[in-house]
Design a protein around this motif. Structure first.
Motif, PDB file in Angstrom:
ATOM      1  N   HIS A   1       0.413   3.313  -2.053  1.00  0.00           N
ATOM      2  CA  HIS A   1      -0.180   3.976  -2.598  1.00  0.00           C
ATOM      3  C   HIS A   1       0.316   4.784  -3.759  1.00  0.00           C
ATOM      4  N   ASN A   2      -0.075   5.056  -4.962  1.00  0.00           N
ATOM      5  CA  ASN A   2       0.442   5.973  -6.058  1.00  0.00           C
ATOM      6  C   ASN A   2      -0.446   7.002  -5.779  1.00  0.00           C
ATOM      7  N   THR A   3      -0.059   8.569  -5.283  1.00  0.00           N
ATOM      8  CA  THR A   3      -0.843   9.155  -4.916  1.00  0.00           C
ATOM      9  C   THR A   3      -1.510   9.889  -6.240  1.00  0.00           C
ATOM     10  N   GLY A   4      -0.854   9.817  -7.409  1.00  0.00           N
ATOM     11  CA  GLY A   4      -1.188  10.373  -8.524  1.00  0.00           C
ATOM     12  C   GLY A   4      -2.289   9.634  -9.305  1.00  0.00           C
ATOM     13  N   LEU A   5      -2.547   8.457  -9.170  1.00  0.00           N
ATOM     14  CA  LEU A   5      -3.112   7.614  -9.771  1.00  0.00           C
ATOM     15  C   LEU A   5      -4.196   6.818  -9.122  1.00  0.00           C
ATOM     16  N   GLY A   6      -3.975   6.952  -7.784  1.00  0.00           N
ATOM     17  CA  GLY A   6      -4.983   6.379  -6.734  1.00  0.00           C
ATOM     18  C   GLY A   6      -5.130   4.946  -6.567  1.00  0.00           C
ATOM     19  N   PHE A   7      -3.886   4.213  -7.039  1.00  0.00           N
ATOM     20  CA  PHE A   7      -4.012   2.790  -7.063  1.00  0.00           C
ATOM     21  C   PHE A   7      -2.906   2.510  -6.202  1.00  0.00           C
ATOM     22  N   CYS A   8      -2.895   1.059  -5.853  1.00  0.00           N
ATOM     23  CA  CYS A   8      -1.806   0.199  -4.800  1.00  0.00           C
ATOM     24  C   CYS A   8      -0.969  -0.528  -5.673  1.00  0.00           C
ATOM     25  N   VAL A   9       0.353  -0.685  -5.355  1.00  0.00           N
ATOM     26  CA  VAL A   9       1.257  -1.586  -6.076  1.00  0.00           C
ATOM     27  C   VAL A   9       0.684  -3.321  -5.531  1.00  0.00           C
ATOM     28  N   ASP A  10       1.078  -3.856  -6.702  1.00  0.00           N
ATOM     29  CA  ASP A  10       0.521  -5.250  -6.451  1.00  0.00           C
ATOM     30  C   ASP A  10       1.247  -6.544  -7.424  1.00  0.00           C
ATOM     31  N   CYS A  11       1.096  -7.652  -7.044  1.00  0.00           N
ATOM     32  CA  CYS A  11       1.657  -8.580  -7.872  1.00  0.00           C
ATOM     33  C   CYS A  11       0.561  -9.414  -8.199  1.00  0.00           C
ATOM     34  N   GLN A  12       0.216  -9.593  -9.425  1.00  0.00           N
ATOM     35  CA  GLN A  12      -0.908 -10.040 -10.021  1.00  0.00           C
ATOM     36  C   GLN A  12      -0.780 -11.444 -10.734  1.00  0.00           C
ATOM     37  N   ALA A  13       0.690 -12.080 -10.553  1.00  0.00           N
ATOM     38  CA  ALA A  13       0.926 -13.241 -11.067  1.00  0.00           C
ATOM     39  C   ALA A  13       0.323 -14.410 -10.335  1.00  0.00           C
ATOM     40  N   GLU A  14      -0.020 -15.488 -11.034  1.00  0.00           N
ATOM     41  CA  GLU A  14      -0.412 -16.690 -10.315  1.00  0.00           C
ATOM     42  C   GLU A  14       0.536 -17.886 -10.193  1.00  0.00           C
ATOM     43  N   GLY A  15       0.697 -18.374  -8.958  1.00  0.00           N
ATOM     44  CA  GLY A  15       1.726 -19.680  -8.755  1.00  0.00           C
ATOM     45  C   GLY A  15       3.084 -19.052  -8.368  1.00  0.00           C
ATOM     46  N   ASP A  16       4.334 -19.053  -9.267  1.00  0.00           N
ATOM     47  CA  ASP A  16       5.628 -18.870  -8.694  1.00  0.00           C
ATOM     48  C   ASP A  16       5.604 -17.211  -9.062  1.00  0.00           C
ATOM     49  N   ILE A  17       5.804 -16.622  -8.030  1.00  0.00           N
ATOM     50  CA  ILE A  17       5.677 -14.923  -8.352  1.00  0.00           C
ATOM     51  C   ILE A  17       6.940 -14.454  -8.389  1.00  0.00           C
ATOM     52  N   LEU A  18       8.188 -15.115  -8.478  1.00  0.00           N
ATOM     53  CA  LEU A  18       9.699 -14.676  -8.516  1.00  0.00           C
ATOM     54  C   LEU A  18       9.749 -14.157  -9.852  1.00  0.00           C
ATOM     55  N   GLY A  19      10.210 -12.831  -9.996  1.00  0.00           N
ATOM     56  CA  GLY A  19      10.291 -12.188 -11.274  1.00  0.00           C
ATOM     57  C   GLY A  19       9.017 -11.363 -11.546  1.00  0.00           C
ATOM     58  N   CYS A  20       7.939 -11.581 -10.765  1.00  0.00           N
ATOM     59  CA  CYS A  20       6.670 -10.908 -11.076  1.00  0.00           C
ATOM     60  C   CYS A  20       7.012  -9.422 -11.331  1.00  0.00           C
ATOM     61  N   ALA A  21       6.331  -8.822 -12.394  1.00  0.00           N
ATOM     62  CA  ALA A  21       6.370  -7.317 -12.534  1.00  0.00           C
ATOM     63  C   ALA A  21       5.470  -6.577 -11.805  1.00  0.00           C
ATOM     64  N   MET A  22       5.848  -5.711 -11.236  1.00  0.00           N
ATOM     65  CA  MET A  22       5.051  -5.027 -10.108  1.00  0.00           C
ATOM     66  C   MET A  22       4.204  -3.915 -11.105  1.00  0.00           C
ATOM     67  N   ARG A  23       3.045  -3.678 -10.509  1.00  0.00           N
ATOM     68  CA  ARG A  23       2.055  -2.756 -11.214  1.00  0.00           C
ATOM     69  C   ARG A  23       1.134  -2.309 -10.186  1.00  0.00           C
ATOM     70  N   LEU A  24       0.287  -1.647 -10.752  1.00  0.00           N
ATOM     71  CA  LEU A  24      -0.874  -0.824  -9.828  1.00  0.00           C
ATOM     72  C   LEU A  24      -2.196  -1.519 -10.075  1.00  0.00           C
ATOM     73  N   ALA A  25      -2.951  -1.598  -9.154  1.00  0.00           N
ATOM     74  CA  ALA A  25      -4.280  -2.162  -9.002  1.00  0.00           C
ATOM     75  C   ALA A  25      -4.958  -1.702  -8.009  1.00  0.00           C
TER      76      ALA A  25
END
Length: 346
Positions: free
Chosen positions: A218-242
């Motif tokens: 969890h990011n305590t400042g923004l209130g979201f969680c780290v996620d990878c939202q890429a479909e299929g091959d996720i190698l190299g996926c940029a991590m972001r909040l969701a």
């Protein structure tokens, strides 16, 4: 003794030591060291000599080339007087009962200098009989070690305390005041201890791999969680909040005591960095690239990328909140928490 260098080639931030040969305290027999060696430390903060690793031996230009050493031995060092004084000299609150060479070595490496052994310079030393060390001397040495751990090891002091329960007990009854040393580190712009582990003595890195933190991050400042939202091959996926979701396997992470952050997928993927953006890469078990995947989850909630010393931050951009490395300043977008915390003592 060693050959002096030309003044124009001397780096004032170098701390050098000769090879220390042993003189028997009973017979005065001289025992010269035969192999190239370097000074190292263990997790009890004891000094040892060890044979120079083959890769370092091959890198030497000649048999008398200076040897990069994690630690210098106590008693015999050469250091520029002005550099020594300007970088805090010896810790004034440490007694001269052992450990001052470790404190000096860590300070030099972490604050921009270097430590070397000169093979062409040799000094014979009569080591004290260990049986003559009094309980008072031993406690003073232990107190010095606690001071080193509290001032220089950062979160890795817990590894030291697990190896030395008596030091842990002493730290609870006599908490050292390290204010002066911590201020010195800020003044000199010193790196954190995990830089020393990654770049100077990676063999010391704790080998335990059991997850220490797990679950959603969890990011305590923004209130979201780290996620990878890429479909299929996720190698190299940029991590972001969701938005946080217990049902998303992509949000299940494990942070091991060995400092890797493992992604919750059938693939063996870990957090890594590309152009300061946090992405997924194949987990590396050995080799120089392994340190690119080391992260220190600190007590204050910041996650520090060990190799760069920068913090993981959620950067808000138009329609996304991607993860990047930024200078650590403790802002809310740099503060994190895992769902689960487990003891590292088991």
């Amino acid at each position: 003794m060693g050959l002096p260098e030309k003044p124009s080639t001397v780096k004032r931030s170098r701390v050098v030591s000769p090879v220390i040969d042993v003189i028997d305290w009973k017979t005065f027999q001289y025992y010269p060291s035969k192999d190239l060696q370097r000074g190292v430390l263990d997790w009890k903060l004891d000094f040892h000599w060890e044979p120079l690793p083959e890769r370092d031996r091959k890198a030497l230009q000649s048999p008398i080339s200076p040897i990069r050493s994690p630690v210098v031995p106590s008693g015999v060092v050469a250091i520029d007087r002005h550099y020594f004084q300007n970088t805090g000299a010896y810790d004034p609150l440490m007694s001269l009962q052992g450990g001052e060479n470790l404190e000096l070595s860590l300070k030099v490496w972490l604050c921009g200098g270097s430590v070397e052994i000169l093979p062409c310079s040799r000094v014979g030393h009569i080591y004290r009989n260990r049986e003559t060390h009094s309980p008072v001397d031993q406690e003073a040495t232990l107190r010095n070690k606690v001071r080193i751990a509290e001032a220089w090891l950062g979160s890795f002091k817990e590894t030291f305390y697990r190896q030395s329960p008596e030091a842990f007990s002493l730290s609870k009854t006599e908490k050292p005041d390290c204010t002066e040393r911590l201020q010195l580190q800020r003044r000199l712009g010193c790196r954190m201890f995990h830089w020393f582990l990654a770049n100077i003595y990676p063999e010391l890195y704790p080998s335990e791999c059991r997850p220490r933190f797990s679950g959603k991050l969890h990011n305590t400042g923004l209130g979201f969680c780290v996620d990878c939202q890429a479909e299929g091959d996720i190698l190299g996926c940029a991590m972001r909040l969701a938005p946080c979701s217990d049902s998303r396997q992509q949000q299940h992470l494990k942070h091991t005591s060995r400092k890797g952050i493992h992604f919750g997928s059938p693939q063996h993927l870990c957090f890594a960095v590309r152009q300061e953006q946090v992405i997924l890469q194949n987990c590396t078990e050995e080799g120089p690239d392994i340190h690119q995947q080391y992260w220190d989850f600190q007590e204050n909630g910041m996650i520090v990328h060990i190799l760069s010393g920068k913090c993981m931050e959620a950067v808000v951009q138009e329609n996304s909140k991607d993860l990047y490395l930024r200078q650590c300043d403790g802002k809310a977008s740099q503060l994190w928490r895992f769902d689960n915390v487990s003891s590292v003592d088991k």
